[in-house]
Design an enzyme around this catalytic site. Structure first.
Site, short mmCIF file in Angstrom:
data_model
loop_
_atom_site.label_atom_id
_atom_site.label_comp_id
_atom_site.label_asym_id
_atom_site.label_seq_id
_atom_site.Cartn_x
_atom_site.Cartn_y
_atom_site.Cartn_z
N LYS A 140 0.84 -1.22 0.00
CA LYS A 140 0.00 0.00 0.00
C LYS A 140 0.86 1.26 0.00
O LYS A 140 0.44 2.31 -0.49
CB LYS A 140 -1.00 0.00 1.16
CG LYS A 140 -0.43 0.01 2.59
CD LYS A 140 -0.11 1.38 3.13
CE LYS A 140 0.59 1.34 4.47
NZ LYS A 140 1.07 2.65 4.93
N THR A 160 -3.74 5.46 3.42
CA THR A 160 -2.46 5.97 2.95
C THR A 160 -2.58 6.62 1.57
O THR A 160 -1.87 7.59 1.28
CB THR A 160 -1.41 4.82 2.94
OG1 THR A 160 -1.56 4.07 4.14
CG2 THR A 160 -0.01 5.36 2.90
O1 LIG Z 1 2.92 8.04 6.45
P1 LIG Z 1 3.02 6.71 5.75
O2 LIG Z 1 2.75 6.83 4.29
O3 LIG Z 1 4.31 6.03 6.08
O4 LIG Z 1 1.85 5.80 6.33
C1 LIG Z 1 1.75 5.63 7.72
C2 LIG Z 1 0.97 4.40 8.08
O5 LIG Z 1 1.54 3.25 7.52
C3 LIG Z 1 -0.48 4.49 7.74
O6 LIG Z 1 -1.16 3.36 8.24
#
Ligand SMILES: O=P(O)(O)OC[C@H](O)CO
Ligand SMILES: NC(=O)c1ccc[n+]([C@@H]2O[C@H](COP(=O)([O-])OP(=O)(O)OC[C@H]3O[C@@H](n4cnc5c(N)ncnc54)[C@H](O)[C@@H]3O)[C@@H](O)[C@H]2O)c1
Length: 331
Positions: A189, A246
Protein backbone atom coordinates in the site's frame (compact mmCIF):
# COMPACT_ATOMS: atom_id res chain seq x y z
CA UNK A 1 2.47 -4.94 31.65
CA UNK A 2 6.12 -3.98 31.11
CA UNK A 3 6.63 -2.87 27.50
CA UNK A 4 9.72 -1.67 25.69
CA UNK A 5 9.41 0.15 22.37
CA UNK A 6 12.68 0.08 20.40
CA UNK A 7 12.86 2.98 17.94
CA UNK A 8 11.73 6.46 18.84
CA UNK A 9 10.47 7.68 15.48
CA UNK A 10 6.98 9.07 14.95
CA UNK A 11 5.13 5.75 15.17
CA UNK A 12 7.14 4.23 18.03
CA UNK A 13 6.60 7.40 20.05
CA UNK A 14 2.87 7.61 19.29
CA UNK A 15 2.23 3.98 20.17
CA UNK A 16 4.33 4.28 23.33
CA UNK A 17 2.20 7.27 24.39
CA UNK A 18 -0.98 5.27 23.82
CA UNK A 19 0.35 2.15 25.60
CA UNK A 20 1.46 4.20 28.61
CA UNK A 21 -2.21 4.72 29.51
CA UNK A 22 -2.19 1.29 31.17
CA UNK A 23 1.37 -0.09 30.98
CA UNK A 24 4.86 0.75 32.19
CA UNK A 25 6.64 1.76 28.99
CA UNK A 26 10.27 2.42 28.09
CA UNK A 27 10.78 4.18 24.75
CA UNK A 28 14.31 3.49 23.52
CA UNK A 29 16.07 5.49 20.80
CA UNK A 30 19.65 5.25 19.55
CA UNK A 31 20.35 8.99 19.76
CA UNK A 32 21.40 9.58 23.37
CA UNK A 33 21.14 13.38 23.30
CA UNK A 34 17.66 13.23 21.73
CA UNK A 35 16.42 10.67 24.28
CA UNK A 36 17.80 12.65 27.23
CA UNK A 37 16.13 15.77 25.86
CA UNK A 38 12.84 13.87 25.41
CA UNK A 39 12.97 12.54 28.96
CA UNK A 40 13.50 16.05 30.38
CA UNK A 41 11.18 18.01 28.04
CA UNK A 42 8.55 15.19 28.10
CA UNK A 43 8.27 15.44 24.32
CA UNK A 44 9.99 13.82 21.30
CA UNK A 45 10.74 17.15 19.68
CA UNK A 46 12.37 15.77 16.55
CA UNK A 47 10.04 12.95 15.50
CA UNK A 48 6.69 13.76 17.12
CA UNK A 49 6.60 17.36 18.34
CA UNK A 50 3.55 18.64 20.18
CA UNK A 51 2.54 15.45 22.00
CA UNK A 52 3.43 15.21 25.72
CA UNK A 53 4.98 11.98 27.03
CA UNK A 54 2.84 10.60 29.89
CA UNK A 55 4.30 10.04 33.37
CA UNK A 56 4.80 6.28 33.06
CA UNK A 57 6.68 6.52 29.79
CA UNK A 58 10.45 6.64 30.27
CA UNK A 59 12.55 7.83 27.31
CA UNK A 60 16.03 6.31 27.29
CA UNK A 61 19.03 5.46 25.09
CA UNK A 62 20.19 2.71 27.48
CA UNK A 63 19.73 -0.47 25.41
CA UNK A 64 20.45 -2.89 28.27
CA UNK A 65 17.92 -1.16 30.55
CA UNK A 66 15.33 -1.23 27.77
CA UNK A 67 15.84 -4.93 26.95
CA UNK A 68 15.80 -6.08 30.58
CA UNK A 69 12.47 -4.27 31.04
CA UNK A 70 10.91 -6.49 28.33
CA UNK A 71 12.13 -9.91 29.58
CA UNK A 72 9.94 -12.58 31.23
CA UNK A 73 6.29 -11.60 30.80
CA UNK A 74 7.14 -8.26 29.21
CA UNK A 75 6.61 -7.27 25.58
CA UNK A 76 9.24 -5.98 23.16
CA UNK A 77 7.95 -3.83 20.30
CA UNK A 78 10.35 -2.97 17.48
CA UNK A 79 9.30 0.34 15.93
CA UNK A 80 12.14 1.06 13.50
CA UNK A 81 11.96 1.28 9.73
CA UNK A 82 12.30 -2.02 7.82
CA UNK A 83 15.98 -1.20 7.22
CA UNK A 84 16.54 -0.94 10.98
CA UNK A 85 14.80 -4.21 11.85
CA UNK A 86 17.69 -6.65 11.27
CA UNK A 87 20.36 -4.49 13.00
CA UNK A 88 18.08 -4.09 16.02
CA UNK A 89 17.30 -7.83 16.13
CA UNK A 90 21.03 -8.57 16.05
CA UNK A 91 21.49 -6.33 19.10
CA UNK A 92 18.68 -8.22 20.86
CA UNK A 93 20.06 -11.70 20.25
CA UNK A 94 21.92 -12.05 23.54
CA UNK A 95 18.74 -11.44 25.60
CA UNK A 96 16.30 -14.28 26.43
CA UNK A 97 13.28 -12.53 24.91
CA UNK A 98 9.91 -14.28 24.83
CA UNK A 99 7.48 -11.90 23.17
CA UNK A 100 8.37 -9.72 20.19
CA UNK A 101 6.19 -7.52 17.99
CA UNK A 102 7.23 -5.25 15.08
CA UNK A 103 5.50 -2.30 13.44
CA UNK A 104 7.46 -1.77 10.21
CA UNK A 105 5.77 -2.14 6.82
CA UNK A 106 7.73 -3.31 3.81
CA UNK A 107 10.11 -5.87 2.35
CA UNK A 108 13.77 -5.82 3.34
CA UNK A 109 15.46 -4.24 0.31
CA UNK A 110 18.56 -6.44 0.00
CA UNK A 111 16.90 -9.84 0.69
CA UNK A 112 13.29 -9.12 -0.43
CA UNK A 113 12.13 -10.79 2.78
CA UNK A 114 9.08 -9.82 4.81
CA UNK A 115 9.72 -8.67 8.39
CA UNK A 116 8.52 -11.96 9.93
CA UNK A 117 11.10 -13.83 7.82
CA UNK A 118 13.85 -11.48 9.01
CA UNK A 119 12.76 -12.00 12.62
CA UNK A 120 12.83 -15.78 12.18
CA UNK A 121 16.31 -15.65 10.64
CA UNK A 122 17.67 -13.58 13.51
CA UNK A 123 15.77 -14.85 16.58
CA UNK A 124 14.68 -18.34 15.50
CA UNK A 125 11.17 -19.70 15.96
CA UNK A 126 11.11 -20.34 19.70
CA UNK A 127 9.87 -16.85 20.58
CA UNK A 128 6.29 -15.63 20.26
CA UNK A 129 6.34 -13.12 17.41
CA UNK A 130 3.87 -10.96 15.51
CA UNK A 131 3.26 -7.94 13.28
CA UNK A 132 1.06 -5.06 14.47
CA UNK A 133 -0.32 -3.24 11.44
CA UNK A 134 -3.33 -1.35 10.09
CA UNK A 135 -4.50 2.16 9.18
CA UNK A 136 -2.78 4.41 11.70
CA UNK A 137 -1.29 7.85 11.37
CA UNK A 138 1.03 8.47 14.33
CA UNK A 139 -0.24 11.98 15.04
CA UNK A 140 -3.86 10.79 15.38
CA UNK A 141 -2.94 7.89 17.69
CA UNK A 142 -0.83 10.22 19.86
CA UNK A 143 -3.85 12.56 20.05
CA UNK A 144 -6.02 9.68 21.29
CA UNK A 145 -8.31 9.67 18.25
CA UNK A 146 -10.00 6.32 17.45
CA UNK A 147 -7.92 3.78 15.53
CA UNK A 148 -8.14 0.02 14.80
CA UNK A 149 -5.13 -2.25 14.27
CA UNK A 150 -4.52 -5.94 13.66
CA UNK A 151 -2.00 -8.12 15.49
CA UNK A 152 -0.93 -10.94 13.18
CA UNK A 153 0.76 -13.95 14.70
CA UNK A 154 0.67 -17.74 14.64
CA UNK A 155 0.54 -17.52 18.44
CA UNK A 156 -2.84 -16.93 20.09
CA UNK A 157 -0.98 -16.23 23.30
CA UNK A 158 0.89 -13.32 21.75
CA UNK A 159 -2.29 -11.97 20.13
CA UNK A 160 -4.05 -12.03 23.52
CA UNK A 161 -1.07 -10.33 25.15
CA UNK A 162 -1.11 -7.48 22.61
CA UNK A 163 -4.87 -7.10 22.98
CA UNK A 164 -4.48 -6.97 26.79
CA UNK A 165 -1.74 -4.36 26.51
CA UNK A 166 -3.19 -2.11 23.84
CA UNK A 167 -6.95 -2.60 23.39
CA UNK A 168 -9.05 0.22 24.80
CA UNK A 169 -11.69 2.78 23.87
CA UNK A 170 -9.42 4.64 21.43
CA UNK A 171 -7.32 1.78 20.12
CA UNK A 172 -9.14 -1.38 19.02
CA UNK A 173 -6.97 -4.44 18.39
CA UNK A 174 -8.17 -7.27 16.14
CA UNK A 175 -6.25 -10.56 15.70
CA UNK A 176 -5.25 -12.59 12.65
CA UNK A 177 -3.09 -15.62 11.97
CA UNK A 178 -2.37 -14.52 8.38
CA UNK A 179 1.03 -12.91 8.93
CA UNK A 180 1.91 -12.96 5.21
CA UNK A 181 -1.38 -11.34 4.14
CA UNK A 182 -1.06 -8.64 6.80
CA UNK A 183 2.57 -7.86 5.96
CA UNK A 184 2.11 -7.82 2.17
CA UNK A 185 -0.87 -5.45 2.50
CA UNK A 186 1.13 -3.08 4.70
CA UNK A 187 4.14 -3.15 2.38
CA UNK A 188 2.51 -2.68 -1.03
CA UNK A 189 0.00 0.00 0.00
CA UNK A 190 2.96 2.35 0.51
CA UNK A 191 3.97 1.97 -3.15
CA UNK A 192 0.36 2.56 -4.21
CA UNK A 193 0.20 5.71 -2.07
CA UNK A 194 3.14 7.08 -4.04
CA UNK A 195 1.19 6.30 -7.24
CA UNK A 196 -1.99 8.06 -6.08
CA UNK A 197 0.12 10.99 -4.85
CA UNK A 198 1.54 11.33 -8.37
CA UNK A 199 -1.93 11.10 -9.95
CA UNK A 200 -3.43 13.64 -7.53
CA UNK A 201 -0.42 15.94 -7.95
CA UNK A 202 -0.97 15.92 -11.71
CA UNK A 203 -4.64 16.79 -11.18
CA UNK A 204 -6.00 13.59 -12.74
CA UNK A 205 -9.07 13.55 -10.53
CA UNK A 206 -10.90 11.35 -8.06
CA UNK A 207 -11.94 8.75 -10.66
CA UNK A 208 -8.30 8.07 -11.52
CA UNK A 209 -7.41 7.76 -7.84
CA UNK A 210 -10.18 5.20 -7.23
CA UNK A 211 -9.04 3.22 -10.29
CA UNK A 212 -5.41 3.19 -9.11
CA UNK A 213 -6.40 2.05 -5.64
CA UNK A 214 -8.66 -0.72 -6.95
CA UNK A 215 -6.16 -2.05 -9.46
CA UNK A 216 -3.52 -1.64 -6.77
CA UNK A 217 -5.53 -3.93 -4.51
CA UNK A 218 -5.39 -6.53 -7.29
CA UNK A 219 -1.57 -6.19 -7.26
CA UNK A 220 -1.50 -6.69 -3.48
CA UNK A 221 -3.67 -9.77 -3.90
CA UNK A 222 -1.49 -11.34 -6.59
CA UNK A 223 1.68 -10.95 -4.52
CA UNK A 224 0.06 -11.94 -1.25
CA UNK A 225 -1.52 -15.06 -2.78
CA UNK A 226 1.78 -16.09 -4.38
CA UNK A 227 3.49 -15.80 -0.98
CA UNK A 228 0.75 -17.70 0.89
CA UNK A 229 -1.51 -14.89 2.18
CA UNK A 230 -5.32 -15.06 2.16
CA UNK A 231 -7.67 -12.88 0.07
CA UNK A 232 -9.97 -12.25 3.07
CA UNK A 233 -7.10 -10.50 4.89
CA UNK A 234 -6.92 -7.92 2.10
CA UNK A 235 -10.57 -7.02 2.79
CA UNK A 236 -9.61 -6.04 6.34
CA UNK A 237 -7.80 -3.27 8.20
CA UNK A 238 -4.30 -4.12 6.99
CA UNK A 239 -5.38 -4.46 3.36
CA UNK A 240 -8.08 -2.20 2.01
CA UNK A 241 -8.22 -0.23 5.29
CA UNK A 242 -4.60 0.87 5.19
CA UNK A 243 -4.74 1.30 1.40
CA UNK A 244 -7.60 3.81 1.73
CA UNK A 245 -5.88 5.72 4.53
CA UNK A 246 -2.46 5.97 2.95
CA UNK A 247 -3.63 6.68 -0.61
CA UNK A 248 -6.04 9.44 0.43
CA UNK A 249 -4.76 10.89 3.73
CA UNK A 250 -2.50 13.92 3.46
CA UNK A 251 -0.61 12.88 6.61
CA UNK A 252 0.93 9.99 4.61
CA UNK A 253 4.65 10.37 3.92
CA UNK A 254 4.36 8.02 0.92
CA UNK A 255 1.55 10.08 -0.58
CA UNK A 256 3.68 13.21 0.00
CA UNK A 257 6.50 11.58 -2.00
CA UNK A 258 4.10 11.06 -4.92
CA UNK A 259 2.78 14.63 -4.75
CA UNK A 260 6.34 15.99 -4.74
CA UNK A 261 7.36 13.74 -7.67
CA UNK A 262 4.44 15.20 -9.63
CA UNK A 263 5.91 18.67 -8.98
CA UNK A 264 9.12 17.46 -10.62
CA UNK A 265 11.23 17.41 -7.45
CA UNK A 266 14.18 15.00 -7.30
CA UNK A 267 13.91 11.94 -5.06
CA UNK A 268 16.99 13.02 -3.06
CA UNK A 269 15.44 16.40 -2.26
CA UNK A 270 12.05 14.83 -1.40
CA UNK A 271 13.62 12.33 1.03
CA UNK A 272 15.72 15.07 2.62
CA UNK A 273 12.72 17.39 3.09
CA UNK A 274 10.52 14.59 4.48
CA UNK A 275 12.75 13.84 7.49
CA UNK A 276 10.94 10.52 8.08
CA UNK A 277 11.02 7.19 6.32
CA UNK A 278 8.67 6.65 3.34
CA UNK A 279 8.86 2.87 3.09
CA UNK A 280 7.30 2.72 -0.39
CA UNK A 281 10.50 4.09 -1.92
CA UNK A 282 12.80 1.21 -0.90
CA UNK A 283 9.95 -1.29 -1.14
CA UNK A 284 9.15 -0.46 -4.78
CA UNK A 285 12.47 -1.87 -6.01
CA UNK A 286 12.16 -5.03 -3.90
CA UNK A 287 8.56 -5.72 -4.91
CA UNK A 288 9.25 -5.04 -8.58
CA UNK A 289 12.08 -7.61 -8.53
CA UNK A 290 10.05 -10.11 -6.52
CA UNK A 291 7.08 -9.81 -8.91
CA UNK A 292 9.42 -10.36 -11.84
CA UNK A 293 10.85 -13.52 -10.24
CA UNK A 294 7.38 -14.82 -9.36
CA UNK A 295 6.03 -13.87 -12.84
CA UNK A 296 3.31 -11.71 -11.34
CA UNK A 297 1.91 -8.69 -13.16
CA UNK A 298 2.27 -5.55 -11.02
CA UNK A 299 2.13 -2.65 -13.52
CA UNK A 300 1.49 0.12 -10.97
CA UNK A 301 4.46 -1.01 -8.87
CA UNK A 302 6.60 -1.13 -12.05
CA UNK A 303 5.49 2.36 -12.95
CA UNK A 304 6.30 3.76 -9.49
CA UNK A 305 9.75 2.12 -9.54
CA UNK A 306 10.29 3.70 -12.97
CA UNK A 307 9.62 7.22 -11.67
CA UNK A 308 11.68 6.67 -8.53
CA UNK A 309 14.75 5.02 -10.03
CA UNK A 310 14.68 5.07 -13.82
CA UNK A 311 14.12 8.79 -14.49
CA UNK A 312 10.66 8.17 -15.96
CA UNK A 313 8.69 11.45 -15.76
CA UNK A 314 5.59 11.38 -13.55
CA UNK A 315 3.26 12.17 -16.48
CA UNK A 316 4.86 9.47 -18.62
CA UNK A 317 4.27 6.98 -15.80
CA UNK A 318 0.55 7.69 -15.98
CA UNK A 319 0.53 7.58 -19.79
CA UNK A 320 2.20 4.15 -19.72
CA UNK A 321 -0.45 2.83 -17.33
CA UNK A 322 -3.30 4.27 -19.41
CA UNK A 323 -1.96 2.86 -22.68
CA UNK A 324 -2.08 -0.74 -21.50
CA UNK A 325 -4.26 -3.10 -23.58
CA UNK A 326 -7.88 -3.69 -22.54
CA UNK A 327 -8.46 -6.87 -20.54
CA UNK A 328 -11.00 -8.62 -18.35
CA UNK A 329 -11.23 -7.21 -14.83
CA UNK A 330 -9.63 -9.66 -12.39
CA UNK A 331 -8.57 -9.38 -8.79
O1 LIG B 1 2.92 8.04 6.45
P1 LIG B 1 3.02 6.71 5.75
O2 LIG B 1 2.75 6.83 4.29
O3 LIG B 1 4.31 6.03 6.08
O4 LIG B 1 1.85 5.80 6.33
C1 LIG B 1 1.75 5.63 7.72
C2 LIG B 1 0.97 4.40 8.08
O5 LIG B 1 1.54 3.25 7.52
C3 LIG B 1 -0.48 4.49 7.74
O6 LIG B 1 -1.16 3.36 8.24
N1 LIG C 1 4.26 7.10 11.18
C1 LIG C 1 3.17 6.37 11.10
O1 LIG C 1 2.08 6.92 11.14
C2 LIG C 1 3.25 4.87 10.98
C3 LIG C 1 2.12 4.11 11.28
C4 LIG C 1 2.15 2.74 11.17
C5 LIG C 1 3.33 2.11 10.77
N2 LIG C 1 4.41 2.84 10.49
C6 LIG C 1 5.63 2.11 10.10
O2 LIG C 1 6.49 2.09 11.23
C7 LIG C 1 7.86 2.14 10.81
C8 LIG C 1 8.52 3.34 11.48
O3 LIG C 1 7.83 4.51 11.05
P1 LIG C 1 8.06 5.93 11.74
O4 LIG C 1 6.93 6.78 11.34
O5 LIG C 1 8.33 5.80 13.19
O6 LIG C 1 9.38 6.41 10.98
P2 LIG C 1 10.34 7.62 11.40
O7 LIG C 1 11.11 7.96 10.18
O8 LIG C 1 9.59 8.68 12.09
O9 LIG C 1 11.32 6.94 12.46
C9 LIG C 1 12.09 5.81 12.14
C10 LIG C 1 12.86 5.46 13.40
O10 LIG C 1 13.58 4.24 13.19
C11 LIG C 1 14.83 4.40 13.83
N3 LIG C 1 15.82 3.46 13.30
C12 LIG C 1 16.06 3.15 12.01
N4 LIG C 1 17.08 2.27 11.94
C13 LIG C 1 17.45 2.01 13.22
C14 LIG C 1 18.45 1.20 13.83
N5 LIG C 1 19.26 0.45 13.10
N6 LIG C 1 18.56 1.21 15.18
C15 LIG C 1 17.74 1.96 15.92
N7 LIG C 1 16.78 2.74 15.42
C16 LIG C 1 16.65 2.77 14.09
C17 LIG C 1 15.21 5.85 13.52
O11 LIG C 1 16.23 6.32 14.38
C18 LIG C 1 13.88 6.55 13.78
O12 LIG C 1 13.74 6.87 15.13
C19 LIG C 1 7.82 2.25 9.28
O13 LIG C 1 8.01 0.97 8.72
C20 LIG C 1 6.41 2.74 8.97
O14 LIG C 1 5.96 2.30 7.70
C21 LIG C 1 4.42 4.19 10.60
Amino acid sequence: MKITVLGAGAWGTALAISLAAKNQVILWGRNQAAMEAAQVARENQHYLPGFPLPANLQASADFDLALRHALDDGLLIIASSVSGLRPILQQCKSYPLKNVVWLCKGFEESTRLLPHQVVKQELGDQILAGALSGPSFAQEVAQGLPCALTIASSSNTLCRMVVDAAHGPNLRIYSSDDVVGVEVGGAVKNILAIATGVADGLGLGLNARAALMTRGLAEINRLSTALGGRLETLMGLTGVGDLILTCTGNLSRNRKVGLALAEGKSLDLIVQELGHVAEGVRCAQAVKALAHDLRIEMPITDAVAGVLFEQVAAREMIERLLSRDAKAESI
